[in-house]
Design a protein around this motif. Structure first.
Motif, PDB file in Angstrom:
ATOM      1  N   ALA A   1       0.831  -1.205   0.000  1.00  0.00           N
ATOM      2  CA  ALA A   1       0.000   0.000   0.000  1.00  0.00           C
ATOM      3  C   ALA A   1       0.863   1.250   0.000  1.00  0.00           C
ATOM      4  O   ALA A   1       0.511   2.264  -0.621  1.00  0.00           O
ATOM      5  N   TYR A   2       2.011   1.191   0.688  1.00  0.00           N
ATOM      6  CA  TYR A   2       2.869   2.371   0.805  1.00  0.00           C
ATOM      7  C   TYR A   2       3.580   2.687  -0.494  1.00  0.00           C
ATOM      8  O   TYR A   2       3.758   3.858  -0.838  1.00  0.00           O
ATOM      9  N   TRP A   3       3.997   1.658  -1.256  1.00  0.00           N
ATOM     10  CA  TRP A   3       4.687   1.978  -2.508  1.00  0.00           C
ATOM     11  C   TRP A   3       3.762   1.924  -3.726  1.00  0.00           C
ATOM     12  O   TRP A   3       4.180   2.156  -4.854  1.00  0.00           O
ATOM     13  N   SER A   4       2.488   1.623  -3.516  1.00  0.00           N
ATOM     14  CA  SER A   4       1.524   1.578  -4.618  1.00  0.00           C
ATOM     15  C   SER A   4       1.400   2.926  -5.327  1.00  0.00           C
ATOM     16  O   SER A   4       1.504   3.987  -4.708  1.00  0.00           O
TER      17      SER A   4
ATOM     18  N   THR B   1      -3.477   6.819   3.490  1.00  0.00           N
ATOM     19  CA  THR B   1      -3.032   5.425   3.477  1.00  0.00           C
ATOM     20  C   THR B   1      -1.556   5.319   3.858  1.00  0.00           C
ATOM     21  O   THR B   1      -1.138   4.327   4.457  1.00  0.00           O
ATOM     22  N   ASP B   2      -0.775   6.340   3.515  1.00  0.00           N
ATOM     23  CA  ASP B   2       0.633   6.335   3.915  1.00  0.00           C
ATOM     24  C   ASP B   2       0.767   6.258   5.436  1.00  0.00           C
ATOM     25  O   ASP B   2       1.581   5.491   5.963  1.00  0.00           O
ATOM     26  N   GLY B   3      -0.017   7.054   6.135  1.00  0.00           N
ATOM     27  CA  GLY B   3       0.046   7.049   7.599  1.00  0.00           C
ATOM     28  C   GLY B   3      -0.349   5.714   8.181  1.00  0.00           C
ATOM     29  O   GLY B   3       0.328   5.191   9.090  1.00  0.00           O
ATOM     30  N   TRP B   4      -1.431   5.145   7.675  1.00  0.00           N
ATOM     31  CA  TRP B   4      -1.870   3.834   8.162  1.00  0.00           C
ATOM     32  C   TRP B   4      -0.817   2.768   7.871  1.00  0.00           C
ATOM     33  O   TRP B   4      -0.521   1.917   8.718  1.00  0.00           O
ATOM     34  N   ALA B   5      -0.258   2.791   6.652  1.00  0.00           N
ATOM     35  CA  ALA B   5       0.706   1.767   6.258  1.00  0.00           C
ATOM     36  C   ALA B   5       1.967   1.826   7.116  1.00  0.00           C
ATOM     37  O   ALA B   5       2.459   0.799   7.590  1.00  0.00           O
ATOM     38  N   LEU B   6       2.493   3.019   7.327  1.00  0.00           N
ATOM     39  CA  LEU B   6       3.723   3.147   8.108  1.00  0.00           C
ATOM     40  C   LEU B   6       3.498   2.776   9.572  1.00  0.00           C
ATOM     41  O   LEU B   6       4.360   2.141  10.197  1.00  0.00           O
TER      42      LEU B   6
ATOM     43  N   ALA C   1       1.280   0.632  10.600  1.00  0.00           N
ATOM     44  CA  ALA C   1       1.124  -0.827  10.595  1.00  0.00           C
ATOM     45  C   ALA C   1       2.487  -1.511  10.540  1.00  0.00           C
ATOM     46  O   ALA C   1       2.736  -2.484  11.265  1.00  0.00           O
ATOM     47  N   ILE C   2       3.379  -1.024   9.689  1.00  0.00           N
ATOM     48  CA  ILE C   2       4.716  -1.613   9.596  1.00  0.00           C
ATOM     49  C   ILE C   2       5.421  -1.535  10.943  1.00  0.00           C
ATOM     50  O   ILE C   2       6.039  -2.503  11.400  1.00  0.00           O
ATOM     51  N   ASP C   3       5.320  -0.393  11.585  1.00  0.00           N
ATOM     52  CA  ASP C   3       5.956  -0.201  12.884  1.00  0.00           C
ATOM     53  C   ASP C   3       5.419  -1.206  13.911  1.00  0.00           C
ATOM     54  O   ASP C   3       6.179  -1.867  14.621  1.00  0.00           O
ATOM     55  N   LEU C   4       4.105  -1.342  13.988  1.00  0.00           N
ATOM     56  CA  LEU C   4       3.501  -2.254  14.964  1.00  0.00           C
ATOM     57  C   LEU C   4       3.852  -3.709  14.671  1.00  0.00           C
ATOM     58  O   LEU C   4       4.174  -4.488  15.576  1.00  0.00           O
TER      59      LEU C   4
ATOM     60  N   LEU D   1      -4.994  -1.637  10.380  1.00  0.00           N
ATOM     61  CA  LEU D   1      -4.485  -0.449   9.696  1.00  0.00           C
ATOM     62  C   LEU D   1      -3.945  -0.799   8.314  1.00  0.00           C
ATOM     63  O   LEU D   1      -4.167  -0.065   7.336  1.00  0.00           O
ATOM     64  N   ALA D   2      -3.240  -1.929   8.226  1.00  0.00           N
ATOM     65  CA  ALA D   2      -2.731  -2.360   6.926  1.00  0.00           C
ATOM     66  C   ALA D   2      -3.878  -2.672   5.970  1.00  0.00           C
ATOM     67  O   ALA D   2      -3.805  -2.367   4.772  1.00  0.00           O
ATOM     68  N   GLY D   3      -4.948  -3.282   6.494  1.00  0.00           N
ATOM     69  CA  GLY D   3      -6.119  -3.550   5.665  1.00  0.00           C
ATOM     70  C   GLY D   3      -6.755  -2.278   5.146  1.00  0.00           C
ATOM     71  O   GLY D   3      -7.114  -2.176   3.965  1.00  0.00           O
ATOM     72  N   ALA D   4      -6.903  -1.297   6.023  1.00  0.00           N
ATOM     73  CA  ALA D   4      -7.472  -0.010   5.600  1.00  0.00           C
ATOM     74  C   ALA D   4      -6.586   0.646   4.549  1.00  0.00           C
ATOM     75  O   ALA D   4      -7.074   1.253   3.589  1.00  0.00           O
TER      76      ALA D   4
END
Length: 390
Positions: free
Chosen positions: A201-204, A211-216, A218-221, A248-251
């Motif tokens: 999602a982040y590099w899409s 979505t950038d905020g949610w993806a990052l 999610a990666i951290d968690l 978060l990754a799903g969203a």
């Protein structure tokens, strides 16, 4: 640019949230169909759900046939039970397979034709679905917050991906207590699936600031808490964090899309029955290496999360750190390559042209930051077969 963000009507998150399923069901219908699997029935989650519904005055019927990734046959069975029992609200209790089956059933209860008619947006759902409450019992697919369902067409051996707003659940109930009974293998496969969702999602090409905020996050968690939960050394709070990371990754991917990893992963699952999260993990390191040069700044940003001690380093060093961290995680989670999984090389090789064509047809590779062709994907499949993460 103008972006659209779609989420379930209501997200209920927290330890013990499952106890509220009856309250939400009572506001949506008169009789519920619980869609689940034999494992959830065995460990008691299905009966717990029935008790919560009963306490809220909602009678229920049960379908627990989703023993594998959902197929068009599972969908037909769910529809038959739903009609016979005259249910007007569905409750999915289980992993992504149960939730995807329930999503497809909810929308096909009110729309005509076959689920295959709606692949790729070729046909829009004309009517609102039956209400659906999604209760995930794994921290991985994020299906409880997505507008996506994936159903295997048993005639063509293709994983059909349908993405339309009508597939969003009305309510998502995320209770990490339900994830704590998962065996280590499920924690691994579902957790790496969530990490793939977030990275893709982040590099899409369709990524946006939300979505950038949610993806990052999610990666951290996930990078912090997934290894702890996998080794069964995690506390309840660790499971709460991977459940949140998965959601978060799903969203993120529901609104920004997945890319090449998922595009290549679905045919592997359809043809060789490799569990979805495992097939993603088998592909991720090689796809990372293939992609890094074309998404250097984005991968470097991921590196600052995975390796904060290297935050001051240049982007090329951070990219290498991400590849190293992903390989290290795969080793910890005991992810084999395709050969190690037991796929026969000759059968795998003969299937590569179909898998590459199916991957392209899914549309996901079109969102990848590096342009790909069927020939490129075929080469990546060959690389992944014996890829070493050491």
């Amino acid at each position: 640019m103008v972006h659209e963000i779609l989420l379930p009507g209501r997200i209920v998150y927290g330890l013990g949230a499952f106890s509220q399923v009856g309250t939400y069901a009572a506001g949506l219908g008169r009789k519920a169909l619980i869609v689940s699997d034999p494992i959830m029935e065995k460990i008691g989650h299905v009966e717990t759900c029935r008790i919560h519904l009963q306490q809220a005055g909602i009678p229920s019927a049960v379908y627990t046939g989703v023993a594998t990734e959902p197929t068009d046959r599972h969908l037909q069975e769910v529809l038959e039970v739903c009609r016979a029992e005259q249910c007007d609200v569905l409750i999915a209790v289980g992993g992504g397979s149960c939730i995807d089956a329930a999503k497809a059933a909810a929308v096909m209860m009110t729309n005509s034709g076959d689920i295959s008619d709606y692949v790729g947006g070729s046909k829009a759902f004309a009517h609102r679905p039956l209400p659906l409450i999604a209760v995930p019992t794994t921290a991985g697919t994020g299906s409880e917050v997505t507008k996506v369902t994936v159903i295997i067409n048993t005639s063509t051996n293709v994983k059909m991906m349908i993405a339309q707003p009508e597939l969003l659940p009305q309510v998502a109930i995320v209770d990490a207590l339900l994830c704590m009974s998962c065996p280590a293998s499920v924690i691994a496969s579902s957790g790496i699936d969530a990490l793939c969702h977030a990275i893709e999602a982040y590099w899409s090409k369709k990524a946006n600031p939300m979505t950038d905020g949610w993806a990052l996050q999610a990666i951290d968690l996930l990078i912090k808490h997934l290894p702890i939960c996998y080794t069964k050394k995690g506390e309840t709070e660790d499971f709460a964090q991977i459940a949140l990371g998965s959601m978060l990754a799903g969203a993120a991917f529901s609104n920004a899309s997945v890319t090449l990893v998922h595009g290549m992963s679905r045919p592997l699952g359809a043809l060789f029955h490799v569990p979805h999260g495992i097939s993603n993990a088998m592909l991720l390191p090689a796809v990372l290496e293939f992609t890094a040069e074309y998404a250097e700044e984005r991968v470097a940003a991921i590196g600052r999360i995975m390796r904060p001690d290297l935050a001051a380093e240049g982007s090329k060093r951070l990219v290498l750190a991400v590849i190293e961290e992903v390989k290290s995680l795969c080793r910890l989670l005991k992810i084999p390559n395709l050969h190690g999984w037991g796929l026969d090389k000759e059968q795998f090789s003969s299937a590569i042209p179909k898998m590459a064509a199916d991957a392209i047809a899914s549309g996901s590779p079109g969102n990848h930051p590096r342009p790909v062709t069927a020939e490129v994907i075929e080469a990546l499949y060959r690389t992944c077969y014996a890829y070493q993460i050491e």
